[in-house]
Write a protein that holds these residues in place. Structure first.
Motif, PDB file in Angstrom:
ATOM      1  N   PRO B 390     -12.189 -11.873 -15.243  1.00 44.89           N
ATOM      2  CA  PRO B 390     -12.028 -10.477 -15.627  1.00 44.89           C
ATOM      3  C   PRO B 390     -13.052  -9.542 -14.982  1.00 44.89           C
ATOM      4  CG  PRO B 390     -12.995 -11.736 -17.409  1.00 44.89           C
ATOM      5  CD  PRO B 390     -12.687 -12.698 -16.325  1.00 44.89           C
ATOM      6  N   ALA B 391     -14.115 -10.114 -14.407  1.00 41.90           N
ATOM      7  CA  ALA B 391     -15.181  -9.240 -13.907  1.00 41.90           C
ATOM      8  C   ALA B 391     -14.657  -8.301 -12.833  1.00 41.90           C
ATOM      9  CB  ALA B 391     -16.311 -10.094 -13.340  1.00 41.90           C
ATOM     10  N   LEU B 392     -13.886  -8.863 -11.923  1.00 47.64           N
ATOM     11  CA  LEU B 392     -13.376  -8.067 -10.819  1.00 47.64           C
ATOM     12  C   LEU B 392     -12.449  -6.980 -11.332  1.00 47.64           C
ATOM     13  CD1 LEU B 392     -12.912  -7.963  -7.635  1.00 47.64           C
ATOM     14  CD2 LEU B 392     -10.800  -9.135  -8.192  1.00 47.64           C
ATOM     15  N   ALA B 393     -11.590  -7.399 -12.268  1.00 47.80           N
ATOM     16  CA  ALA B 393     -10.580  -6.465 -12.724  1.00 47.80           C
ATOM     17  C   ALA B 393     -11.205  -5.286 -13.448  1.00 47.80           C
ATOM     18  CB  ALA B 393      -9.589  -7.189 -13.625  1.00 47.80           C
ATOM     19  N   SER B 394     -12.243  -5.561 -14.193  1.00 49.06           N
ATOM     20  CA  SER B 394     -12.776  -4.486 -15.011  1.00 49.06           C
ATOM     21  C   SER B 394     -13.434  -3.404 -14.163  1.00 49.06           C
ATOM     22  CB  SER B 394     -13.789  -5.045 -16.005  1.00 49.06           C
ATOM     23  OG  SER B 394     -14.877  -5.586 -15.290  1.00 49.06           O
ATOM     24  N   VAL B 395     -14.015  -3.808 -13.049  1.00 53.59           N
ATOM     25  CA  VAL B 395     -14.705  -2.786 -12.272  1.00 53.59           C
ATOM     26  C   VAL B 395     -13.730  -1.945 -11.463  1.00 53.59           C
ATOM     27  CG1 VAL B 395     -17.013  -3.649 -12.091  1.00 53.59           C
ATOM     28  CG2 VAL B 395     -15.238  -4.617 -10.650  1.00 53.59           C
ATOM     29  N   THR B 396     -12.612  -2.543 -11.080  1.00 58.74           N
ATOM     30  CA  THR B 396     -11.703  -1.780 -10.252  1.00 58.74           C
ATOM     31  C   THR B 396     -10.606  -1.097 -11.065  1.00 58.74           C
ATOM     32  OG1 THR B 396     -10.567  -3.860  -9.899  1.00 58.74           O
ATOM     33  CG2 THR B 396     -12.014  -3.089  -8.143  1.00 58.74           C
ATOM     34  N   ARG B 397     -10.518  -1.455 -12.316  1.00 59.21           N
ATOM     35  CA  ARG B 397      -9.459  -0.851 -13.102  1.00 59.21           C
ATOM     36  C   ARG B 397      -9.713   0.646 -13.267  1.00 59.21           C
ATOM     37  NH1 ARG B 397      -9.772  -2.864 -18.469  1.00 59.21           N
ATOM     38  NH2 ARG B 397      -9.188  -4.900 -17.719  1.00 59.21           N
ATOM     39  N   GLY B 398      -8.633   1.358 -13.314  1.00 60.36           N
ATOM     40  CA  GLY B 398      -8.751   2.787 -13.570  1.00 60.36           C
ATOM     41  C   GLY B 398      -9.165   3.586 -12.350  1.00 60.36           C
ATOM     42  N   SER B 399      -9.346   2.920 -11.214  1.00 62.96           N
ATOM     43  CA  SER B 399      -9.670   3.724 -10.051  1.00 62.96           C
ATOM     44  C   SER B 399      -8.380   4.166  -9.392  1.00 62.96           C
ATOM     45  CB  SER B 399     -10.540   2.912  -9.101  1.00 62.96           C
ATOM     46  OG  SER B 399      -9.909   2.743  -7.881  1.00 62.96           O
ATOM     47  N   ARG B 400      -8.234   5.433  -9.240  1.00 59.42           N
ATOM     48  CA  ARG B 400      -6.988   5.956  -8.683  1.00 59.42           C
ATOM     49  C   ARG B 400      -7.204   6.344  -7.239  1.00 59.42           C
ATOM     50  NH1 ARG B 400      -4.584   9.436 -13.664  1.00 59.42           N
ATOM     51  NH2 ARG B 400      -5.216   7.928 -15.242  1.00 59.42           N
ATOM     52  N   PRO B 401      -6.149   6.237  -6.472  1.00 61.58           N
ATOM     53  CA  PRO B 401      -6.291   6.630  -5.074  1.00 61.58           C
ATOM     54  C   PRO B 401      -6.595   8.116  -4.961  1.00 61.58           C
ATOM     55  CG  PRO B 401      -4.021   6.109  -5.612  1.00 61.58           C
ATOM     56  CD  PRO B 401      -4.832   5.702  -6.781  1.00 61.58           C
ATOM     57  N   VAL B 402      -7.441   8.428  -4.029  1.00 60.69           N
ATOM     58  CA  VAL B 402      -7.844   9.816  -3.818  1.00 60.69           C
ATOM     59  C   VAL B 402      -7.235  10.285  -2.513  1.00 60.69           C
ATOM     60  CG1 VAL B 402      -9.809  11.318  -3.435  1.00 60.69           C
ATOM     61  CG2 VAL B 402      -9.984   9.448  -5.046  1.00 60.69           C
ATOM     62  N   LEU B 403      -6.802  11.510  -2.525  1.00 60.18           N
ATOM     63  CA  LEU B 403      -6.255  12.102  -1.309  1.00 60.18           C
ATOM     64  C   LEU B 403      -7.366  12.198  -0.267  1.00 60.18           C
ATOM     65  CD1 LEU B 403      -3.501  13.319  -0.626  1.00 60.18           C
ATOM     66  CD2 LEU B 403      -4.466  15.539  -1.145  1.00 60.18           C
ATOM     67  N   THR B 404      -7.119  11.669   0.900  1.00 58.94           N
ATOM     68  CA  THR B 404      -8.147  11.732   1.924  1.00 58.94           C
ATOM     69  C   THR B 404      -7.623  12.505   3.127  1.00 58.94           C
ATOM     70  OG1 THR B 404      -7.447   9.757   3.099  1.00 58.94           O
ATOM     71  CG2 THR B 404      -8.948   9.443   1.260  1.00 58.94           C
ATOM     72  N   LEU B 405      -8.534  12.772   4.015  1.00 53.90           N
ATOM     73  CA  LEU B 405      -8.148  13.451   5.251  1.00 53.90           C
ATOM     74  C   LEU B 405      -7.116  12.619   6.005  1.00 53.90           C
ATOM     75  CD1 LEU B 405      -8.857  15.885   7.110  1.00 53.90           C
ATOM     76  CD2 LEU B 405     -10.412  14.357   8.288  1.00 53.90           C
ATOM     77  N   HIS B 406      -7.235  11.313   5.879  1.00 50.70           N
ATOM     78  CA  HIS B 406      -6.280  10.452   6.569  1.00 50.70           C
ATOM     79  C   HIS B 406      -4.873  10.638   6.020  1.00 50.70           C
ATOM     80  CE1 HIS B 406      -8.826   7.969   9.174  1.00 50.70           C
ATOM     81  NE2 HIS B 406      -9.763   8.349   8.341  1.00 50.70           N
ATOM     82  N   ASP B 407      -4.785  10.872   4.714  1.00 51.95           N
ATOM     83  CA  ASP B 407      -3.460  11.128   4.155  1.00 51.95           C
ATOM     84  C   ASP B 407      -2.880  12.409   4.734  1.00 51.95           C
ATOM     85  OD1 ASP B 407      -3.425   8.879   2.481  1.00 51.95           O
ATOM     86  OD2 ASP B 407      -4.713   9.902   1.046  1.00 51.95           O
ATOM     87  N   CYS B 408      -3.738  13.416   4.868  1.00 56.21           N
ATOM     88  CA  CYS B 408      -3.271  14.670   5.446  1.00 56.21           C
ATOM     89  C   CYS B 408      -2.812  14.454   6.885  1.00 56.21           C
ATOM     90  CB  CYS B 408      -4.380  15.719   5.417  1.00 56.21           C
ATOM     91  SG  CYS B 408      -4.914  16.141   3.763  1.00 56.21           S
ATOM     92  N   LEU B 409      -3.597  13.657   7.608  1.00 56.25           N
ATOM     93  CA  LEU B 409      -3.249  13.410   9.011  1.00 56.25           C
ATOM     94  C   LEU B 409      -1.969  12.591   9.123  1.00 56.25           C
ATOM     95  CD1 LEU B 409      -6.765  12.776  10.506  1.00 56.25           C
ATOM     96  CD2 LEU B 409      -5.108  14.397  11.376  1.00 56.25           C
TER      97      LEU B 409
END
Lengths: 105, 762
Positions: B390-409
Motif C-alpha cells: 500500500p505504500a506506493l499507492a498511498s503516495v500517488t493516490r489523489g494526484s491528478r494530471p495537470v495541464l502542461t505546456l506539452h498538452d497545449c503543444l
C-alpha cells in the motif's frame, strides 16, 4: 521451491540482459526522462536537492552526493506522476511478453 | 529507474561545486594517468549511452529498425552493437544502474550490493576496498568518484575532457536525429570558459561584476511594456546582439524614431549597471512604439503579446537590410521559425504542405486532461499496488494530471479533420474530407509561446479569461512537434510497443529526442486580473537566478514561483489553481557555435563606436576584447542565411567553414593583446574551447592564422554577438567576459570559482 527460485532468477537475468541489449531500456529511459521533464517532476526534484544543500550549508564539506540521494530519493519516487508510471510499466510489460513468447509469463 | 534520473539532474552540479577550488588530492596524484584513461572511457561511455540513437542515424536508419537485416548501414550498426558490448558489473554481471568504471584497472562495478544503497556497501566500494584503488568514473554521468573523499570530485582537467567530448557527441547526436539535415561543423556548444580564457581573464582584470537588475518605470498603465522590455532584455540573443553593438545610435541611419536604437538603449540601460538601482524609464521606447503603431497609442491598457509583436515588427523594420532574404535582422535571427501546415486528402492520400513564417506560437489552452488515465494504465497501477503494497499507492493516490505546456503543444499539433467541402484536393480535383496538421518546420533559437487566455467564445461580447493552470516546464523538448517527427509513420519505430499505445504515447515514441530541439525557459510574463483590466509582471532569469519584475520593483524570485509549484500542487490535488502565465520564452538549451575562419573582405565603414563608457569598463573590470576579422558569412543547410555587409555583428547560427590546413600552432603567450581603441566593444567571450590538447592546438593555430590575416588587412570589425556565434574556436588570450552573457549556462553560479578551477589545469 528453491529450484524454481533459481530458475526464476536465471530468467530474470536473461530478461534484463535482453532488455539492455535490445536497446529497449535505453529507449524507455529516454521516453521516461522526457515525460518526467515535461511533467515538472525533474524541476521539483531539483528544487528538493537545492533545498537539501541550503539546509546543510553549515557543514557543506561533510555532505555527499549519497546523502542527498538518500534524502531525496523517497520523495522523488513517490512524486512520479501516476499516469507516467503506468505508461512505462505497460511498456516494460509489453517487452516482457514479447521476450518470453512461449512461456506463460 | 527513477532514482537514476534524479541523480542525473542533481548530482553533477553539487559534486562540482563542493570540491571546487580545492580539488581532490587523490585525483591530483595520478592526474595524468587518469586523464589518459578517461579519453578512452568517455568515448566508450557515449557510445554505450547513445547507442540506439546513434544507430538510428545510420543510413536509412530513420525508417527501418535495428533488427531488420541487410545493407551496409546495418552492418556498421551490427558492428557497433556486437563488437562493442556494454560493460557489466564484475560482481553481479548485470548492467545495473550507476555503473562505475574503475580508473586504475579494467573493472566495472555497480552501485548495488546492499539493501541500503550506502556508498560503503556497494559492489563498487567492495572492489575499491579490495584492490586498494581509489578513483572510479560514473559511467553514465561521467563524474569521477573518489572513495577516499567518499564523494564525487570535481577536476578542471576532467571537466574539460568531458566538455570537449560532449561537444563532439552533441554534433553526432544531432546528425543521428536528423540524418538528412546538412549542418556545419559544431565547434562548441556551451558558454563555459576555457582554461586559457579564464587565465587571461584573471590576469587582465577581474571578471565583470554582476550588474544589478533594474526595474522599468510604469509610465501610466504601461505594465505590458515593462514586462515585454524585461523579457527582451533578458533574452540571451537580443542581449548579446545589443551589448555587442549590433545596432548603435551613432551609426544608425534611420530617420526619425528608431525602435532599434530604443531597444538598444533599453538593453544597455538594464544591463549597463549605471542605474544605481533606479528603475529605467522607457519614455523614448514608448514614443517610438506609439509612432510605429498608432493603434496602441494612448493611455489604455494593452495586450503584452500585441505589444511584443508591435515591438518586434518595428525592430525588424528598423534593422532589416532591404532586399535581403531571408531577413538577417535581429528579430528574424532570434525569433523566426517556420510552421508547416499539412493537409492530407482522405481520398487519395495526397498531402499538401504550406509553410508559414512565425515569430511566436500562440497556443490554445485545451480542456484539462481529466480522463487521461486510460483503463490499461489504471490496471497497471492497480497491479503495482498489489505487488508493492500500500505504500506506493498511498503516495500517488489523489494526484491528478495537470495541464502542461506539452498538452497545449500536442493540442496545437493535433491532426484536425476538416469537414468535407471545405478542402478541395488538387490531385482528386474534387472536394474531399481532409486531415490538417500543424507542425514546426524550423525551430528558432528563441521560442516564444503565448497561452491564449483571452478567449472570445462565440459572441465578441462574451470574451472570458481562461484561468486554468498550465504547467510550464523549465526545459522543453520540441522534438515531438517538429515536422520531421510528425511526418514519420505512426507505427512505432522499434519492435517495441506491441501493446496498444495511445496516440499520445506513439507520438513521443516516434522519434528520439533531438539534442538540437531542447529549450530552456528564461522568461515568463504573467497576467493577473480580468480580461479588460489587469496587471502584467515578468519573471526572468539573470545569471542563473530568477527575478520578478513588477514594473519598477524587482525582487529575487524562486523557480518555484516562476513555475507555479503551489498552483501545480493544488491542481494535482484537485483544488482550484489559478494559472497566471501568459507568455513563456524559451531559448535553445544548446546554442551551436560554428567555426568560420575565413576573414571577409574589409568592412565598408569604420567600426561603430563603443556603446559603453570607459567608466563602465573600469567599474566592472571588464576585459577589453580584441576584435576579430569578419568571418565570411556563408550559410547552408536548414537555416539559410545571407551576407550582410552593413551589419557586421549579426549573430550567425550556422556559419560553416571549409576545413583548413592547420598552420603550426602559435605560442600562447606571444599573441598580441593590445586593443585598438575603436574596438572596446563589450563582446562577450563565451565559447568553450574544447580544451583537450588536440583541440587546443587547433584553436591556437587558427587564432594565429586570424592574427596574420588581421595584420594584413588591418581592418577590424566587432565580433559577433555573444550567445550565438563567433567566427572561430575561441581565440585564446584576448577576450572579454561579459557577465551577463554567461547566464545562458545555468550551471555556473560562480564564475570566479570557475576561473580558478580552470586555470589550475594549465
Amino acid at each position: 521451491m528453491s529450484k524454481e527460485t533459481a530458475a526464476t532468477t536465471g530468467i530474470r537475468e536473461e530478461l534484463l540482459r535482453r532488455f539492455i541489449e535490445s536497446g529497449e531500456r535505453e529507449r524507455l529511459q529516454e521516453i521516461l526522462r522526457s515525460k518526467l521533464q515535461a511533467s515538472g517532476w525533474q524541476d521539483r526534484v531539483k528544487d528538493k536537492c537545492q533545498k537539501f544543500v541550503h539546509e546543510n550549508s553549515n557543514d557543506i564539506d561533510k555532505i555527499t552526493v549519497d546523502d542527498m540521494a538518500e534524502e531525496v530519493t523517497p520523495f522523488a519516487r513517490s512524486s512520479v506522476p501516476e499516469d507516467i508510471k503506468a505508461e512505462i510499466m505497460e511498456d516494460v510489460r509489453a517487452f516482457i511478453y514479447r521476450a518470453l513468447p512461449e512461456t506463460d509469463a | 529507474m527513477s532514482s537514476s534520473v534524479t541523480l542525473a539532474s542533481a548530482s553533477p552540479e553539487k559534486a562540482g561545486t563542493r570540491s571546487c577550488g580545492r580539488g581532490c588530492q587523490h585525483l591530483a596524484q595520478q592526474h595524468k594517468a587518469v586523464l589518459e584513461r578517461l579519453k578512452v572511457l568517455i568515448a566508450y561511455a557515449h557510445v554505450c549511452r547513445h547507442r540506439q540513437s546513434l544507430l538510428l542515424g545510420r543510413r536509412g536508419g530513420s525508417s527501418s529498425t535495428s533488427t531488420e537485416a541487410g545493407g551496409e548501414g546495418d552492418r556498421s550498426r551490427k558492428r557497433l552493437v556486437d563488437e562493442m558490448p556494454g560493460p557489466l558489473c564484475f560482481s553481479c554481471g548485470t548492467a545495473g544502474d550507476r555503473l562505475h568504471a574503475c580508473l586504475q584497472c579494467d573493472q566495472y562495478a555497480c552501485w548495488r550490493g546492499a539493501r541500503q544503497r550506502r556508498a560503503s556497501a556497494t559492489h563498487l566500494a567492495q572492489h575499491l576496498r579490495e584492490s586498494g584503488h581509489v578513483l572510479a568514473l560514473d559511467f553514465v554521468r561521467l563524474q569521477v568518484f573518489c572513495s577516499a573523499c567518499g564523494d564525487y570530485v570535481h577536476d578542471a582537467g576532467v571537466a574539460a575532457l568531458v566538455t570537449a567530448a560532449r561537444t563532439r557527441w552533441h554534433a553526432a547526436l544531432c546528425d543521428a536525429a536528423e540524418p538528412e539535415a546538412k549542418r556545419p561543423r559544431i565547434v562548441a556548444t556551451t558558454c563555459e570558459l576555457s582554461a586559457v580564457a579564464a587565465k587571461y581573464a584573471r590576469e587582465h582584470g577581474a571578471m565583470g561584476g554582476c550588474a544589478p537588475v533594474r526595474g522599468v518605470v510604469n509610465l501610466g498603465a504601461t505594465c505590458y511594456l515593462s514586462a515585454v522590455v524585461q523579457a527582451l532584455a533578458h533574452n540571451p540573443v537580443v542581449r548579446g546582439w545589443m551589448l555587442s553593438d549590433g545596432h548603435h545610435r551613432r551609426t544608425c541611419t534611420n530617420a526619425g524614431v528608431c525602435m532599434a536604437c530604443e531597444i538598444d538603449a533599453a538593453v544597455q540601460a538594464l544591463h549597463g549597471g549605471s542605474g544605481e538601482g533606479r528603475a529605467f524609464a522607457p519614455v523614448r521606447l514608448l514614443r517610438s512604439l506609439w509612432a510605429a503603431r498608432g493603434d496602441v497609442a494612448g493611455a489604455g491598457q494593452q495586450d503584452a503579446h500585441e505589444c511584443l509583436v508591435a515591438v518586434l515588427d518595428a525592430l525588424h523594420l528598423a534593422m532589416a537590410a532591404p532586399g535581403e532574404s531571408p531577413c538577417g535582422c535581429l528579430v528574424h535571427t532570434a525569433f523566426a521559425g517556420v510552421l508547416q501546415s499539412a493537409v492530407t486528402c482522405a481520398r487519395c492520400g495526397n498531402t499538401t504542405r504550406s509553410l508559414d513564417p512565425m515569430l511566436d506560437i500562440s497556443l490554445d489552452i485545451p480542456p484539462p486532461p481529466a480522463a487521461r488515465l486510460a483503463d490499461a494504465a489504471l490496471n497497471a497501477a492497480l497491479d503495482a499496488k498489489q505487488r508493492r503494497g500500500p505504500a506506493l499507492a498511498s503516495v500517488t493516490r489523489g494526484s491528478r494530471p495537470v495541464l502542461t505546456l506539452h498538452d497545449c503543444l500536442a493540442h496545437y499539433t493535433r491532426a484536425e479533420s476538416l469537414p468535407p467541402g471545405v478542402y478541395r484536393c488538387a490531385r482528386c480535383a474534387a472536394p474531399a474530407a481532409a486531415v490538417k496538421q500543424l507542425s514546426v518546420r524550423e525551430l528558432p533559437p528563441v521560442l516564444t509561446f503565448q497561452l491564449k487566455r483571452f478567449a472570445s467564445a462565440g459572441a465578441a461580447a462574451h470574451s472570458t479569461k481562461i484561468d486554468s493552470f498550465v504547467r510550464l516546464p523549465l526545459h522543453v523538448d520540441m522534438t515531438p512537434y517538429t515536422a520531421a517527427a510528425l511526418a514519420k509513420p505512426t507505427a512505432p519505430t522499434t519492435p517495441a510497443s506491441s501493446a496498444e499505445p495511445t496516440s499520445r504515447m506513439r507520438r513521443a515514441d516516434a522519434t528520439r529526442a533531438n539534442p538540437a530541439c531542447q529549450y530552456t525557459l528564461f522568461a515568463v510574463i504573467d497576467h493577473t486580473g480580468m480580461l479588460d483590466t489587469g496587471h502584467y509582471t515578468a519573471y526572468a532569469r539573470h545569471r542563473s537566478r530568477w527575478y520578478r519584475f513588477d514594473d519598477a520593483a524587482v525582487t529575487r524570485a524562486d523557480v518555484r514561483d516562476v513555475l507555479g509549484f503551489a498552483d501545480d500542487q493544488a491542481a494535482r490535488q484537485g483544488r482550484p489553481a489559478k494559472g497566471r502565465a501568459y507568455m513563456a520564452f524559451y531559448v535553445k538549451s544548446v546554442l551551436d557555435y560554428h567555426d568560420a575562419v575565413v576573414p571577409a573582405p574589409p568592412p565598408t565603414g569604420p567600426p561603430p563606436p563603443s556603446s559603453v563608457t570607459e567608466d563602465w569598463i573600469e567599474e566592472t573590470g571588464v576585459v577589453k576584447p580584441v576584435v576579430l576579422g569578419e568571418p565570411k558569412v556563408e550559410r547552408r543547410g536548414r537555416k539559410k542565411g545571407s551576407t550582410n555587409a552593413v551589419r557586421k555583428s549579426k549573430p550567425k547560427m550556422e556559419t560553416p567553414v571549409p576545413p583548413l590546413p592547420l598552420p603550426p600552432a602559435a605560442e600562447d603567450g606571444e599573441l598580441p593583446v593590445d586593443v585598438p581603441p575603436s574596438a572596446t566593444l563589450p563582446v562577450p567571450q563565451n565559447i568553450v574551447e574544447p580544451s583537450d590538447d588536440e583541440e587546443d592546438s587547433e584553436g591556437e593555430a587558427l587564432w594565429a592564422r586570424i592574427e596574420k590575416d588581421k595584420a594584413a588587412t588591418d581592418d577590424l570589425v566587432p565580433m559577433l554577438s555573444p550567445d550565438v556565434a563567433r567566427p572561430l574556436p575561441p581565440p585564446p588570450p584576448p577576450m572579454f567576459i561579459n557577465p551577463a552573457a554567461l547566464m545562458v549556462n545555468n550551471h555556473h553560479d560562480d564564475d570566479d570559482e570557475e576561473a580558478d578551477a580552470f586555470s589550475d589545469s594549465d
